[in-house]
Write a protein that holds these residues in place. Structure first.
Motif, PDB file in Angstrom:
ATOM      1  N   HIS A  37      14.124  -5.602   1.224  1.00 22.49           N
ATOM      2  CA  HIS A  37      14.313  -5.352   2.576  1.00 22.49           C
ATOM      3  C   HIS A  37      15.729  -5.504   3.305  1.00 22.49           C
ATOM      4  O   HIS A  37      16.234  -4.759   4.046  1.00 22.49           O
ATOM      5  CB  HIS A  37      13.129  -5.800   3.575  1.00 22.49           C
ATOM      6  N   ILE A  38      16.505  -6.563   2.785  1.00 21.81           N
ATOM      7  CA  ILE A  38      17.698  -6.909   3.476  1.00 21.81           C
ATOM      8  C   ILE A  38      18.692  -5.923   2.933  1.00 21.81           C
ATOM      9  O   ILE A  38      19.496  -5.742   3.965  1.00 21.81           O
ATOM     10  CB  ILE A  38      18.008  -8.402   3.010  1.00 21.81           C
ATOM     11  N   TYR A  39      18.491  -5.407   1.620  1.00 16.15           N
ATOM     12  CA  TYR A  39      19.668  -4.658   1.017  1.00 16.15           C
ATOM     13  C   TYR A  39      19.365  -3.274   1.712  1.00 16.15           C
ATOM     14  O   TYR A  39      20.120  -2.301   1.495  1.00 16.15           O
ATOM     15  CB  TYR A  39      19.436  -4.719  -0.209  1.00 16.15           C
ATOM     16  N   GLY A  81      12.545  -4.958   7.320  1.00 20.49           N
ATOM     17  CA  GLY A  81      11.070  -5.130   7.196  1.00 20.49           C
ATOM     18  C   GLY A  81      10.604  -4.080   8.198  1.00 20.49           C
ATOM     19  O   GLY A  81      11.290  -3.682   9.112  1.00 20.49           O
ATOM     20  N   GLY A  82       9.239  -3.762   8.081  1.00 22.02           N
ATOM     21  CA  GLY A  82       8.449  -2.705   8.929  1.00 22.02           C
ATOM     22  C   GLY A  82       8.618  -3.093  10.283  1.00 22.02           C
ATOM     23  O   GLY A  82       8.630  -1.757  10.839  1.00 22.02           O
ATOM     24  N   ASP A  89       0.811  -1.083   0.038  1.00 18.65           N
ATOM     25  CA  ASP A  89      -0.100  -0.003   0.009  1.00 18.65           C
ATOM     26  C   ASP A  89       0.686   1.304   0.005  1.00 18.65           C
ATOM     27  O   ASP A  89       0.383   2.391   0.319  1.00 18.65           O
ATOM     28  CB  ASP A  89      -0.825  -0.027   1.152  1.00 18.65           C
ATOM     29  N   GLU A  90       2.065   1.084  -0.318  1.00 21.28           N
ATOM     30  CA  GLU A  90       2.753   2.359  -0.575  1.00 21.28           C
ATOM     31  C   GLU A  90       3.299   2.461  -1.895  1.00 21.28           C
ATOM     32  O   GLU A  90       3.471   1.403  -2.517  1.00 21.28           O
ATOM     33  CB  GLU A  90       4.394   2.324   0.226  1.00 21.28           C
ATOM     34  N   THR A  91       2.810   3.726  -2.461  1.00 19.85           N
ATOM     35  CA  THR A  91       3.428   3.741  -3.978  1.00 19.85           C
ATOM     36  C   THR A  91       4.865   4.630  -3.849  1.00 19.85           C
ATOM     37  O   THR A  91       5.057   5.589  -3.072  1.00 19.85           O
ATOM     38  CB  THR A  91       2.635   4.818  -4.790  1.00 19.85           C
ATOM     39  N   ALA A  92       6.086   3.769  -4.381  1.00 18.62           N
ATOM     40  CA  ALA A  92       7.269   4.454  -3.982  1.00 18.62           C
ATOM     41  C   ALA A  92       8.110   4.567  -5.227  1.00 18.62           C
ATOM     42  O   ALA A  92       8.238   3.479  -5.788  1.00 18.62           O
ATOM     43  CB  ALA A  92       7.919   3.838  -2.639  1.00 18.62           C
ATOM     44  N   ASP A 143       8.143  -0.179   4.035  1.00 14.49           N
ATOM     45  CA  ASP A 143       8.255  -0.178   2.325  1.00 14.49           C
ATOM     46  C   ASP A 143       8.796   1.271   1.746  1.00 14.49           C
ATOM     47  O   ASP A 143       8.388   2.256   1.914  1.00 14.49           O
ATOM     48  CB  ASP A 143       6.921  -0.648   1.626  1.00 14.49           C
ATOM     49  N   ASN A 144       9.713   0.880   0.817  1.00  9.02           N
ATOM     50  CA  ASN A 144      10.244   2.172   0.241  1.00  9.02           C
ATOM     51  C   ASN A 144      11.046   1.617  -1.064  1.00  9.02           C
ATOM     52  O   ASN A 144      11.331   0.301  -1.296  1.00  9.02           O
ATOM     53  CB  ASN A 144      11.248   3.095   0.768  1.00  9.02           C
TER      54      ASN A 144
END
Ligand code: KG4
Ligand code: ZN
Length: 334
Positions: free
Chosen positions: A115-117, A270-271, A11-14, A303-304
């Motif tokens: 997410h790891i990176y 992660g979040g 739900d994030e537009t990035a 999320d990004n």
């Protein structure tokens, strides 16, 4: 090397522009939380519709902020799973169109790898392989042995709810808002984490996780106590106790994994790695064991797209680009 990265798995537009895999020139995130809030969770149809509305302006903003134009780009990276299929398709379509029009490589990225990176997004960051990464998000909870770029061994995963999911479900039951993680994190600061001694599920048992029992225990406890959200102290105590139980399990297993696999470093991803108690306890217990800790800055935990650009850089260096058939895969694995 300039990579335009796009992320629309949930739900994030990035969109972000990342230079040489570590320098963030822009990192634009448009959250849809306001639109999903009243439903207490993400509505997939609304998510894809909202992505469509904002994807182009967000990409333009990422380029403008980075002060680069389309012709400066060397590649386009995009999350192609796991995630909501309709949401993924919006980002994928945008990325494919740009890569095709500019005749530059398209790079499909696994959201969990991204997410790891996020841990490597600082100029000059060392990559201390091997390390144990605790990946904790709304959809996943896993312990990963990261042996090198793209070399993962999943040594534990959740058997039921993801940790973020447990935070969100507990918050929904208590009627304290959505998404639950950041709200519980904040309320817990005013509560006593020892008020209720919840069982720490599977804490001494292997590397898998289980959070559904603790979620039910919180609900049962709240029903028995009939805690309405209007009574701040009991509810703050309850969420603080819940959070501490989850954090204890995550920290204990992660440290045990680092010791077993002889890793001198741990990373969070992660979040849920935005959780202040998790960050504090992991740091303290890691230090006590002589284990270093990498944690992305808060904005890179949730999320990004910058994290997608970080992973894509190493894929590109290895020549691992994607073709235009690249599919959206809802349940893509690490
Ligand atoms: O990684 P993410 O942004 O999206 C997924 O890939 O799922 O993670 C979202 C999850 C949600 O469940 C949210 O409640 C949780 O991360 N979260 C937190 C915190 N901030 C976000 N959980 C606990 N404490 C936080 N501060
Ligand atoms: Zn995520």
């Amino acid at each position: 090397m300039f990579i335009l990265a796009i992320e629309t798995s949930c739900d994030e537009t990035a969109a972000a522009v990342v230079k040489d895999g570590s320098e963030i020139l822009s990192n634009i995130i448009s959250s849809q939380v306001e639109f999903h809030k009243k439903y207490g969770g993400i509505v997939p149809e609304i998510a894809s519709r909202k992505h469509i509305e904002v994807i182009n302006p967000i990409i333009q903003e990422a380029l403008d902020t980075a002060k680069v134009s389309f012709k400066d780009l060397d590649a386009v990276a995009v999350t192609h799973g796991p995630g909501l299929i309709g949401s993924l398709i919006v980002g994928l379509s945008a990325a494919k169109s740009i890569a095709y029009a500019l005749n530059i490589p398209l790079i499909g990225v696994n959201h969990l790898e991204a997410h790891i990176y996020a841990n490597f997004l600082a100029p000059g960051t060392q990559h201390p392989f091997p390390f144990i990464c605790l990946v904790v998000s709304g959809g996943h909870t896993m312990l990963v042995l990261v042996e090198g770029h793209g070399k993962y061994k999943v040594i534990g995963r959740t058997r039921d709810d993801a940790s973020g999911e447990a935070f969100d479900k507990v918050a929904r039951f208590l009627g304290i808002g959505y998404p639950g993680g950041p709200i519980i994190d904040k309320m817990a600061k005013e509560g006593n984490p020892k008020a209720v001694n919840f069982t720490r599920p599977m804490i001494n048992d292997g590397f898998d996780f289980s959070f559904s029992g603790i979620k039910t225990a919180v609900v049962t406890h709240a029903k028995r106590q009939t805690i309405p959200p209007t009574q701040p102290q009991p509810i703050n105590d309850l969420v603080a106790s819940f959070q501490q139980a989850v954090v204890d399990v995550l920290v204990t297993k992660t440290i045990r994994a680092a010791k077993k696999y002889k890793c001198k470093n741990i990373a969070l991803a992660g979040g849920v790695s935005a959780n202040s108690q998790l960050r504090k306890d992991m740091e303290e217990r890691g230090r006590g064991e002589g284990i270093g800790l990498m944690i992305p800055p808060l904005v890179l935990c949730t999320d990004n797209a910058a994290m997608v650009g970080a992973r894509a850089y190493y894929l590109l260096k290895e020549g691992k680009t994607s073709d235009f058939e690249l599919p959206a895969v809802a349940s893509l694995r690490l």
